[in-house]
Structures are given as structure tokens and as C-alpha cells.
Design an enzyme around this catalytic site. Structure first.
Site, mmCIF file in Angstrom:
data_model
loop_
_atom_site.group_PDB
_atom_site.id
_atom_site.type_symbol
_atom_site.label_atom_id
_atom_site.label_comp_id
_atom_site.label_asym_id
_atom_site.label_seq_id
_atom_site.Cartn_x
_atom_site.Cartn_y
_atom_site.Cartn_z
ATOM 1 N N GLN A 98 24.955 36.725 53.147
ATOM 2 C CA GLN A 98 25.768 35.790 52.370
ATOM 3 C C GLN A 98 26.333 34.706 53.296
ATOM 4 O O GLN A 98 27.047 35.004 54.262
ATOM 5 C CB GLN A 98 26.925 36.492 51.671
ATOM 6 C CG GLN A 98 27.664 35.495 50.755
ATOM 7 C CD GLN A 98 28.929 36.041 50.124
ATOM 8 O OE1 GLN A 98 29.855 36.420 50.825
ATOM 9 N NE2 GLN A 98 28.957 36.086 48.806
ATOM 10 N N TYR A 179 36.085 29.120 48.027
ATOM 11 C CA TYR A 179 35.641 28.559 49.310
ATOM 12 C C TYR A 179 34.937 27.210 49.098
ATOM 13 O O TYR A 179 34.894 26.693 47.978
ATOM 14 C CB TYR A 179 34.772 29.577 50.060
ATOM 15 C CG TYR A 179 35.537 30.855 50.318
ATOM 16 C CD1 TYR A 179 36.759 30.822 51.003
ATOM 17 C CD2 TYR A 179 35.088 32.077 49.848
ATOM 18 C CE1 TYR A 179 37.503 31.975 51.209
ATOM 19 C CE2 TYR A 179 35.831 33.239 50.059
ATOM 20 C CZ TYR A 179 37.035 33.184 50.736
ATOM 21 O OH TYR A 179 37.774 34.326 50.930
ATOM 22 N N GLY A 309 31.053 46.835 44.648
ATOM 23 C CA GLY A 309 31.771 46.457 45.853
ATOM 24 C C GLY A 309 32.504 47.625 46.460
ATOM 25 O O GLY A 309 31.950 48.397 47.256
HETATM 26 C C1 FMN Z 1 37.085 44.383 51.081
HETATM 27 C C2 FMN Z 1 36.408 43.353 50.217
HETATM 28 C C3 FMN Z 1 35.901 42.221 50.804
HETATM 29 C C4 FMN Z 1 35.221 41.251 50.028
HETATM 30 N N1 FMN Z 1 34.636 40.185 50.651
HETATM 31 C C5 FMN Z 1 33.815 39.381 49.932
HETATM 32 C C6 FMN Z 1 32.988 38.418 50.594
HETATM 33 O O1 FMN Z 1 32.954 38.287 51.828
HETATM 34 N N2 FMN Z 1 32.184 37.651 49.807
HETATM 35 C C7 FMN Z 1 32.155 37.773 48.440
HETATM 36 O O2 FMN Z 1 31.418 37.066 47.766
HETATM 37 N N3 FMN Z 1 32.915 38.678 47.805
HETATM 38 C C8 FMN Z 1 33.715 39.502 48.518
HETATM 39 N N4 FMN Z 1 34.396 40.496 47.871
HETATM 40 C C9 FMN Z 1 34.226 40.674 46.412
HETATM 41 C C10 FMN Z 1 33.069 41.638 46.121
HETATM 42 O O3 FMN Z 1 31.835 41.082 46.518
HETATM 43 C C11 FMN Z 1 32.987 41.987 44.640
HETATM 44 O O4 FMN Z 1 32.703 40.826 43.891
HETATM 45 C C12 FMN Z 1 34.270 42.588 44.143
HETATM 46 O O5 FMN Z 1 34.698 43.590 45.031
HETATM 47 C C13 FMN Z 1 34.122 43.162 42.744
HETATM 48 O O6 FMN Z 1 33.314 44.267 42.726
HETATM 49 P P1 FMN Z 1 33.918 45.767 42.648
HETATM 50 O O7 FMN Z 1 34.869 45.771 41.496
HETATM 51 O O8 FMN Z 1 32.697 46.602 42.436
HETATM 52 O O9 FMN Z 1 34.604 46.045 43.964
HETATM 53 C C14 FMN Z 1 35.106 41.440 48.620
HETATM 54 C C15 FMN Z 1 35.652 42.586 48.041
HETATM 55 C C16 FMN Z 1 36.276 43.547 48.810
HETATM 56 C C17 FMN Z 1 36.793 44.805 48.147
#
Ligand code: FMN
Length: 356
Positions: A98, A179, A309
Site C-alpha cells: 500500500q 491522506y 483488519g
Molecule cells: C492498527 C491499525 C492500523 C491501520 N493502518 C492502516 C493503514 O496503514 N492503511 C489503511 O488503509 N488502513 C489502515 N487501517 C484500517 C484498516 O485497513 C481497516 O480498514 C480497518 O481496520 C477496518 O477493518 P477491521 O474492522 O476489520 O479492523 C488500520 C487499522 C488498524 C487497526
């Protein structure tokens, strides 16, 4: 059989299952943006996913927005990422990098020569950023000139080339979470009066040009894009997100991308229903999924693959756990971004401690 465990075509790849690990920043790189051996272990442990999307990686040092995040600009970074892709491939998964340029969500203390963060317009976002000297207010960014915009687009192109050289199967443009790409897309952060601001077509121009540069390097079938309409994260505001994302996704089929990744967090509009029919290849759906909701989305034809995530963060063997109906480890938020193996490579698997 659960639809999660059937193969799916994503661009030029056939994934072994429809479980995708979401991009997650973990802040475990060194000060030079080089991932460590622990990072190799972390991704290798999770390589039972059909596809891993890496944490956000800055394409150029000017795109860094968080301490200890990794980059894909220097030889050392490329060399370190090669270890990650080799370990993941050895275990049968695919991995996309990414590309995350934070734009105005940054601070001079982490940018080259203490430069101001960059943005479409010199509008200060509300909020704070974690720096090596603690929490600091986000400042007023430098408004990119047309020449500088062209350079940033070139930065994404070169980063794509280096990601492929590091063995990644493809690249994802991070156009969510407030971003730089979303700063261009959104009327609240983009008040330019040139070809990059004003009308929705102008606000989408940056994202489309970056995609075009990435596709020129990798081919559309190795490029994806992530969007999160109405997420509102990092003080991002758009007057009419429905119009903005409808326009943007209407433009995507020309690139023959590998996938469109849409993560929703309590949006008022049902963007999955709105956007999926407009798109011409794989649709990745994410945001708050569990096994039941993911299976329901796949069964209903709402998605081609589902993105997890925090569940993948805390469960290296998530597909196995779903397969067996096993209980899940709980994600430990306190260690999401802290240094070292705690909360990173030490979550247990069903068979005991996590091993790569
Ligand atoms: C610790 C953490 C770091 C994340 N960093 C990013 C990132 O670098 N880029 C991004 O697009 N989303 C990031 N996200 C969002 C996740 O990609 C995802 O969209 C979000 O956690 C929702 O999914 P979930 O409910 O299954 O956790 C992050 C989420 C978490 C929990």
C-alpha cells in the site's frame, strides 16, 4: 463450504481464498524507514490470507506522516522488503504494497530538512500528530505547485517500480483516511482554482493521474485502490461524497485495475451498493467484518473478497480459526503502534505460539 475458502481471481492472480489482510500501520520500522526482521515474521505468520495488503508505505520521504513507518524509496528499504515478500510467497500468499502519502497529516520533524508537509491547499487540519518529542498540533501545510504535483505523481510511479523490484505482486493506492489523495478529492481540504480543484472532475484528477502512473509501471492488473467514503478521519470533509465517489469510480474501469477496495465506517450512503456495479474487476469489501458478515456479503454477491483488519492483526491464523469455528484472540490496542514483538509477532495460534 464457506465462500471464504474458494479461490478468486484478483488481477493477474488466483488467490487461494477470499480473505484479505487489511493494510495496517504498525510503526515497527527504524528511523530510516527500513522494516526489520520482526516485520518479516509478522507478515509470514499471516500468509494464510489469500492476499496481504501491506501497511501504508511512504513512496517518498515527504509522504511520511508517522514515526517509524516504512518507506519504499531507498535501496535499504527495497532490500528489507524483499525478505518480506519472499517469506510471504514461500507460504503461498500474494502481497500488495500500500502506497501511503500522508500529505498534510505529518510534521516537519519527520520530513526531510524539516520541510512543511504538503497538501492541495494551505489549510490547517484539526488534530495532533505523534512525533519523537510527543504530541504536536498539525500545522498549516505548503500548497503544492503544479510542478510539485507532477513530481509527487512521479514519486508514486517510481515507488511502484521499486515495490515490484522488492517482489510485491502489486501496489494499492491509499486514497482513504484523509491522506494526500483524499485531501485532493475532498472539497474541505482542496480549494484550488486550477486544474486540480473546484469541480469534482478537477478534484479527482490527482488520484486518476497517480493511478495512471502506477498502471504505467505495473499494468492495471497489478494495481488496486482503497477508498473509504465518509470516513471523516484526519479532519477530512467533503460537501458531497456521494457525487465525488460516484464520479471517481465511474472513471476507474479505463485502468482495468486488479481491484477496488472499499472500507466503510458508518457511512450514511450504502456505497457498496452504489459503487460495486460501476466497477469492472474484483471488489474488496472491508470495515468491521466478522466471519458471518463476510460470508453473507460474499454469498449475496456484494463482494469478490473480504478484508479483515484488527482480526488478522490479533489472529495470525485467522483463516484456520474461521474454518474450525474457533475463538479469536482480542486485539490489544495498546500495542498497535509500539516498538518490538509484543502485540506484533507474539499473538498465539491455535497450535500454540505463533511461528513463521
Ligand atoms: C492498527 C491499525 C492500523 C491501520 N493502518 C492502516 C493503514 O496503514 N492503511 C489503511 O488503509 N488502513 C489502515 N487501517 C484500517 C484498516 O485497513 C481497516 O480498514 C480497518 O481496520 C477496518 O477493518 P477491521 O474492522 O476489520 O479492523 C488500520 C487499522 C488498524 C487497526
Amino acid at each position: 463450504m464457506s465462500p471464504l475458502f474458494t479461490p478468486v481471481q484478483i488481477g493477474r492472480y488466483t488467490l487461494v481464498n477470499r480473505m484479505v489482510m487489511a493494510p495496517m500501520t504498525r510503526s515497527r520500522a527504524d528511523e530510516a524507514g527500513v522494516p526489520s526482521d520482526l516485520t518479516v515474521t509478522y507478515y509470514a505468520q499471516r500468509a494464510s490470507a489469500g492476499l496481504i495488503i501491506s501497511e501504508g508505505v511512504f513512496p517518498t520521504a515527504m509522504g511520511k506522516g508517522y514515526v517509524n513507518t516504512p518507506g519504499i524509496e531507498t535501496e535499504d528499504q527495497v532490500t528489507a522488503w524483499k525478505q518480506v515478500t519472499e517469506a510471504v510467497h514461500a507460504r503461498g500468499a500474494r502481497i500488495f504494497m500500500q502506497l501511503m502519502h500522508c500529505g498534510r497529516i505529518s510534521h516537519p520533524s519527520m520530513l526531510p530538512s524539516g520541510a512543511l508537509p504538503v497538501a492541495p491547499s494551505a489549510i490547517q487540519p484539526k488534530g495532533q500528530v505523534w512525533t519523537t518529542t510527543g504530541q504536536q498540533d498539525l500545522g498549516t501545510p505548503h500548497e503544492l505547485s503544479l510542478l510539485e504535483i507532477a513530481q509527487v505523481i512521479e514519486d508514486y510511479r517510481l515507488a511502484t517500480r521499486r515495490a515490484l523490484a522488492a517482489g510485491f505482486d502489486g501496489v494499492e493506492l491509499h486514497a482513504a483516511s484523509g491522506y494526500l489523495p483524499e485531501q485532493f478529492l475532498s472539497s474541505g481540504s482542496n480549494q484550488r482554482q486550477d486544474a486540480y480543484g473546484g469541480s469534482v472532475a478537477n478534484r479527482a484528477r490527482f488520484v486518476l493521474k497517480v493511478l495512471s502512473a502506477m498502471v504505467a509501471e505495473a499494468g492495471g492488473d497489478r494495481v488496486g485502490i482503497k477508498i473509504s467514503p465518509e470516513m471523516g478521519f484526519n479532519d477530512i470533509i467533503d460537501a458531497n461524497p456521494e457525487e465525488t465517489y460516484t464520479y471517481l469510480v465511474d472513471q476507474l474501469p479505463q485502468f482495468n485495475l486488479a481491484y477496488l477496495h472499499v472500507a466503510l465506517f458508518g457511512a450514511k450512503v450504502d456505497y457498496h451498493a452504489l459503487l460495486k456495479p460501476k466497477f469492472n474487476s474484483a471488489y474488496l469489501l472491508g470495515g468491521g467484518l466478522d466471519q458471518a458478515t463476510a460470508e453473507a456479503a460474499l454469498a449475496a454477491g456484494m463482494a469478490d473478497a473480504t478484508v479483515f483488519g484488527s482480526a488478522f492483526l490479533a489472529n495470525p491464523d485467522l483463516p484456520e480459526r474461521f474454518h474450525r469455528g474457533a475463538a479469536l484472540n482480542t486485539p490489544d490496542k495498546a500495542t498497535f503502534y509500539t516498538p518490538g514483538e509484543k502485540g506484533y509477532t507474539d499473538y498465539p495460534t491455535l497450535s500454540g505460539s505463533a511461528t513463521a
